[in-house]
Design an enzyme around this catalytic site. Sequence first.
Site, mmCIF file in Angstrom:
data_model
loop_
_atom_site.group_PDB
_atom_site.id
_atom_site.type_symbol
_atom_site.label_atom_id
_atom_site.label_comp_id
_atom_site.label_asym_id
_atom_site.label_seq_id
_atom_site.Cartn_x
_atom_site.Cartn_y
_atom_site.Cartn_z
ATOM 1 N N LYS A 254 31.692 45.040 -24.039
ATOM 2 C CA LYS A 254 30.183 44.218 -24.161
ATOM 3 C C LYS A 254 29.865 42.941 -22.912
ATOM 4 O O LYS A 254 30.556 41.988 -22.996
ATOM 5 C CB LYS A 254 29.443 43.872 -25.359
ATOM 6 C CG LYS A 254 28.167 43.209 -25.975
ATOM 7 C CD LYS A 254 28.119 43.356 -27.218
ATOM 8 C CE LYS A 254 26.892 42.813 -27.059
ATOM 9 N NZ LYS A 254 26.831 41.437 -26.828
ATOM 10 N N ASP B 232 40.455 36.538 -14.852
ATOM 11 C CA ASP B 232 40.240 35.825 -13.362
ATOM 12 C C ASP B 232 40.536 35.131 -12.978
ATOM 13 O O ASP B 232 40.830 34.812 -12.170
ATOM 14 C CB ASP B 232 38.894 36.135 -13.305
ATOM 15 C CG ASP B 232 37.945 37.841 -13.519
ATOM 16 O OD1 ASP B 232 38.812 38.218 -14.451
ATOM 17 O OD2 ASP B 232 37.211 37.909 -13.499
ATOM 18 N N SER C 139 31.729 40.617 -26.724
ATOM 19 C CA SER C 139 30.773 39.698 -26.178
ATOM 20 C C SER C 139 31.299 38.926 -25.794
ATOM 21 O O SER C 139 32.265 38.270 -24.988
ATOM 22 C CB SER C 139 30.082 39.411 -27.542
ATOM 23 O OG SER C 139 28.658 38.557 -27.311
#
Length: 859
Positions: A576, A561, A550
Amino acid sequence: MGSSRQPMLLAAVLLASAPSALAFQTPCKTRSTHRVAGSNIIITNDHHEQLLISESRRMQPTSSTSLYLFGMNKNNNDDKKDDETLPSKDKTDDESTETEGGQVNLFLVKNLPKAFSFLKVAFPSFAAGAVATLAVLFLPLLLDYYDAYSGGTFDPNTSMASNKKKDVMMNNINQPVILFETILNDLNDAYVDDVDIQKLFETGVKAMTASLDPYTEFESRLEAQELEESVSGKYGGVGLVIRGGTNLGSADLAEVEDEMSNNVEKIETAAPAAPATLKNNDKVPASTSPPVAGSLDPKEKLNKLEKKSTNKAITEDDEDDDIELAERKRARRKSMEEGIRVVSAFEGYAYDAGMRVGDKLLAVDDFQIKPTTPVDEVRNHLRGDPGTPVSITFLREGVGGKVSEPQTIQLQRQVVRIPDVKYFGFIGDPRDGIGYIDLSGFANDAGREVRFAVRALQHGAEMAAGEGSGSLVSVNDPSKLKGLILDLRSNPGGLLTSAVDVSTLFVPNGADIVSAKGRGFPETLYRSKTEPILNAKTRLAVLVNEQTASAAEIVTGAVQDLDVGVVVGKGRTFGKGLVQNVQDLPYQTALKYTVAKYYTPSGRCIQSTVYEEGSSSDGENGGARYKSTKVADKDRSVFYTAHGREVKDGGGVEVDYKVEPQKASPLELILLNSGAYSDYAAEWSRNHELTDNFKVDDATYKDFQRFVEKRQNEGDIKLEVLYDSQLKELQKKLKASKFDSSRKELDKLRSDIIKDVKKDFSTYKKEIIEDIEQNILARYLPDSMLIERGLKNDVQVEATAKLLKDGKEFDKILPNREELLVEKSDTINKNADAINKNGGQNYEITSTLKPAPSLQSRW
């Protein structure tokens, strides 16, 4: 609404509004008007009615206050009378000398008939309009009730598309509500036994939400309160974590429940292990209060019931069930003997007041804790408004097995803040400059706590470097912190704002952090607008495992990223990628439901499982269960990081640098889940005193093995428990097939498994000794010191620290990271100081709709 109901609705509205229309219809006769001399009063006459409109005339200094009404005259004769009685200017001046009482009486005499005449028409008109409005609002609902009880049918097994073709159908939200209400009423009124309508309602709603996904839930009053506490990270109490019992969960124990004591609704059994304790809650143990006069001791009642059950004639098919029931009763008896014990005391709260692990609570204020007292009830007594006093009475076992006299301490309830940062410090020598932060959640203050920890580590690294070189180091040199480990292992997530706050501490200014969109959720982008506090020369590693989920995955995905750090762990995170919103409901309840998916800066959604609405048979969640499908590797798409590295969606965040965790042996898991470690720690404390150079030696280890052997013989520990369910299932099948020889082989297999498990005492001696030491020290030391001690034997932390210190492997994963970060930072305006001084947030929100969605969404 069906076409057959539209004319009915239109007719009802017209009928209800007819009186109102008649009351205000346009006069059909020629109207005559005339002005009263000396005033601004215009009288309008017609065949049906006359409207008297009066306007205020200029007040003379000596005139009294006047009240003007709209009056309805019946006929022209009345108008003439009114004309004659209307005062002229001269007449009014002459009457200015009259008393105030006379003026009021004259005014009432003149205007009351007009007022009553007006109300005769106005009130029916108002009532008719109100009826028309209510008809428009409630007629659809009334028609739904009519359809429900007029012989209409609805087949829940047919699709909605086919139902729409029927004349009577479930075409809106009202009809399911009517059905649900009717079913509850019928069961409440006429079911054969009394029913708990509230529990029945919650069962139905939870089964409904469970058919969607595992995160959509109806929260009862208590659950909603606990959810709010987990979001806020604070509550009013004393700062204790306690362990009590759990439900036996068997109808066979109803007899036990009925005979235990008065006013007991359910009986709790001992929690199987420390991981099952209720964290972040004030809960306390049951006391050894004497039983009610004239009743049997609870232990004697359990013995009596056990003997009663053994005297029953049982068949071979029921033998296993009776054995299991006896084991559960024995566990219940042990739970009553142990009571509810303190599992942890928070530093700064109960720990500072003198509470310790293992203390057995007897009373909270005047509330006496009995062996059957539920843990939740004790917790409710511990909690309260901050600033209110509370006294806690408890027992503490001493050396030699002696139990000290009951002690009572006075505490002041306060706002207990449950920190998300459990520990921060240095790994190894502080002069190496490798910092460590243990972040366990994302409550409201997570960003502030991480920021404080990073600043403290930077300052500590500067001080350590200065001491090592013998010279002063600039206080403004954060590069002395050479590496930082952000430990997100087993972090379940939390709030969106907290995840974004933490991310802004590490990502470049102006970088996208996360975006989200859903069917009813506006596409929203969260972007950093402050400079990171971590120096570009400081290497960052995020440590994860399969339970990192989460909000923790938002931070992990942003770091990966944007190529500001490496992700370290065994394989992937949980995966998730869904957003839940918490909606407050009446009666202090709440609904947590999925509203959107989120996307990392590269544009990927890391959701690893696709959930579909379903009602497949399942024993859990009331029989209703969502349909779930794992995302296959062939369906995963490729995305690219800021520097061109390949990453994939649909399966969590994959690590950049693999480090296998220390594997727990089957014996360690069994000892942990059975509570053997904590039970032995309690026994050791009764016979030993803690010294500064405490270590578990060979003699202590052999004593622990004897302790486990004794517990196994008494039936409190089953060393084959990891395989017990499979063995029992196979035993039932062999019994049904009457394969007696195979059943004997099965008994031999069970014995062989126990022997193999016991071999782990030698194979994993070092790890088991470490677990014993940690559990013994937990009775004396605060949590922060236990975490620090445990890090010395954490192989993943050790390998990550080496990765950051050496730098070669790190630079292979992220080549030229420092230069690229500095270059990008120089191209963006630095505004972090202005934001911090003004107290502004460190990120901006861009949404396709205004306002942006609630920031209390859980991720």
